[in-house]
Write a protein that holds these residues in place. Structure first.
Motif, short mmCIF file in Angstrom:
data_model
loop_
_atom_site.label_atom_id
_atom_site.label_comp_id
_atom_site.label_asym_id
_atom_site.label_seq_id
_atom_site.Cartn_x
_atom_site.Cartn_y
_atom_site.Cartn_z
N SER A 193 0.83 -1.20 0.00
CA SER A 193 0.00 0.00 0.00
C SER A 193 0.86 1.25 0.00
O SER A 193 1.92 1.30 0.64
N ARG A 194 0.42 2.27 -0.71
CA ARG A 194 1.12 3.56 -0.72
C ARG A 194 1.06 4.21 0.66
O ARG A 194 1.99 4.91 1.07
N LYS A 195 -0.02 3.95 1.38
CA LYS A 195 -0.20 4.56 2.70
C LYS A 195 0.23 3.59 3.80
O LYS A 195 0.23 2.37 3.62
N ASP A 196 0.58 4.12 4.95
CA ASP A 196 0.96 3.27 6.08
C ASP A 196 -0.29 2.60 6.65
O ASP A 196 -1.41 2.83 6.19
N VAL A 197 -0.12 1.74 7.65
CA VAL A 197 -1.25 0.96 8.16
C VAL A 197 -2.32 1.83 8.82
O VAL A 197 -3.47 1.40 8.94
N THR A 198 -1.95 3.04 9.24
CA THR A 198 -2.95 3.92 9.85
C THR A 198 -3.74 4.69 8.80
O THR A 198 -4.69 5.39 9.14
N ASN A 199 -3.33 4.56 7.53
CA ASN A 199 -3.97 5.26 6.41
C ASN A 199 -3.81 6.78 6.53
O ASN A 199 -4.60 7.55 6.00
N ARG A 200 -2.73 7.20 7.23
CA ARG A 200 -2.51 8.64 7.43
C ARG A 200 -1.29 9.14 6.67
O ARG A 200 -1.29 10.23 6.12
N TYR A 201 -0.23 8.34 6.65
CA TYR A 201 1.04 8.80 6.08
C TYR A 201 1.36 8.07 4.78
O TYR A 201 1.08 6.88 4.63
N SER A 202 1.98 8.81 3.88
CA SER A 202 2.41 8.22 2.61
C SER A 202 3.81 7.63 2.78
O SER A 202 4.70 8.26 3.34
N LEU A 203 3.96 6.39 2.32
CA LEU A 203 5.27 5.73 2.32
C LEU A 203 5.53 5.27 0.89
O LEU A 203 5.23 4.14 0.51
#
Length: 341
Positions: free
Chosen positions: A208-218
């Motif tokens: 996923s482009r987002k981290d597991v919290t769906n807050r930060y882009s990785l």
């Protein structure tokens, strides 16, 4: 070890769902009983349904624009030597993938350390590969195949009375051409779509482009490579360090399985080849005799035709013609995907 990182796809906009990619990764399971199928796995779980993979990746895209990828695809391609080191054992490969994903997470720079627990990913092992049109064997067989197809068409025309000729002589010429085809498997000429022999096990990972919290882009994308920026008045590193990831993943494999990696199999050597083929060749010839011999053998199996292997290391500077020939051979093998460069 060859590891690739690609974004969702290369178009201007991105699909809202990962379902097509997840379905594609199910191709090897078609027609197989459940007990012999390969399942998606993550850091903790071994059997994750494809529907759950799609749901979790699709549900983890908060605030992403249509022009931004929702996920990235990692492919881990161990060499046949590396697969032999683990006896092509899928369980050992799963263990390695989980450690490699720790390396992946640690290669991000943010205002705090990134760990594998921050990454939402799903991996799947595949065991087979087929020859593609750009593979060296297919390309080198193609001229012979073209002549054979033409002669077979000629025979049909002769039978229909559309062309004059000797069918027996034409059939003899076809047999001669088939005997001359350079690449065969069990007597059958290699063509596009044929299964590759030997260990071909590799791993696809959807991240996923987002981290597991769906807050930060990785994002590991090229636009987000490691750089420095100011944060609260001080310089901090941001982005993703691909070189660090590739190097760590390679060392992780070697450490886990006590693998003795030859110079030509290292990520550092592949980088040297791309940036400075002359330096690569000089380093190759400067290896100890046993390691140099093993390197030539590895390259030979990859389809690299060594123009000269007995040139003394003291004469590297006068070997420019040899180096150019070597580079052409390496480029052919590289373009066919035979070696991990």
């Amino acid at each position: 070890m060859y590891i690739s990182i690609t974004k969702q796809h290369l178009d201007k906009t991105f699909s809202r769902s990962a379902s097509d990619f997840v379905d594609y990764l199910q191709k090897e399971n078609q027609g197989k009983e459940p007990e012999v199928q390969e399942h998606f796995f993550d850091q903790e779980n071994d059997r994750i349904p494809p529907e759950q993979v799609t749901k979790e990746i699709d549900g983890n895209t908060a605030k992403l624009k249509k022009t931004e990828p929702k996920f990235y695809s990692l492919t881990i391609n161990p060499s046949q030597r590396e697969l032999k080191a683990i006896n092509n054992d899928p369980e050992l490969l799963r263990r390695y993938v989980r450690e490699a994903m720790r390396d992946y997470a640690a290669s991000f720079h943010r205002d705090r350390p990134v760990t594998v627990d921050d990454i939402k990913y799903f991996a799947k092992i595949e065991h087979g590969r087929t020859f593609k049109g750009f593979d060296r064997e297919v390309k080198e067989n193609r001229p012979y195949r073209a002549q054979i197809v033409k002669l077979e068409n000629d025979i049909r025309k002769i039978e229909r009375g559309e062309l004059q000729g000797d069918i027996r002589r034409t059939e003899k010429r076809i047999a001669e051409l088939y005997a001359q085809i350079p690449h065969k498997i069990h007597g059958e000429a290699i063509v596009q779509g044929m299964k590759k022999p030997g260990f071909q096990t590799h791993v696809h990972i959807i991240v996923s482009r987002k981290d597991v919290t769906n807050r930060y882009s990785l994002s590991p994308g090229s636009k987000y490579m490691e750089s420095e920026s100011k944060l609260n008045g001080r310089l901090v590193k941001r982005g993703f360090n691909r070189n660090l990831f590739y190097e760590r993943a390679e060392k992780t494999f070697d450490t886990m399985f006590d693998h003795k990696r030859n110079f030509v199999e290292t990520y550092g050597a592949r980088k040297t080849y791309l940036k400075n083929p002359h330096k690569y060749f000089a380093r190759l010839l400067d290896l100890p005799t046993s390691e140099r011999s093993a390197a030539f053998k590895i390259l030979g199996k990859a389809g690299v035709k060594m123009p000269i292997v007995s040139i003394p290391t003291s004469k590297v500077q006068v070997a420019l013609k040899t180096i150019k020939k070597f580079k052409r051979a390496m480029d052919v093998a590289r373009s066919s995907g035979s070696i991990g460069i």
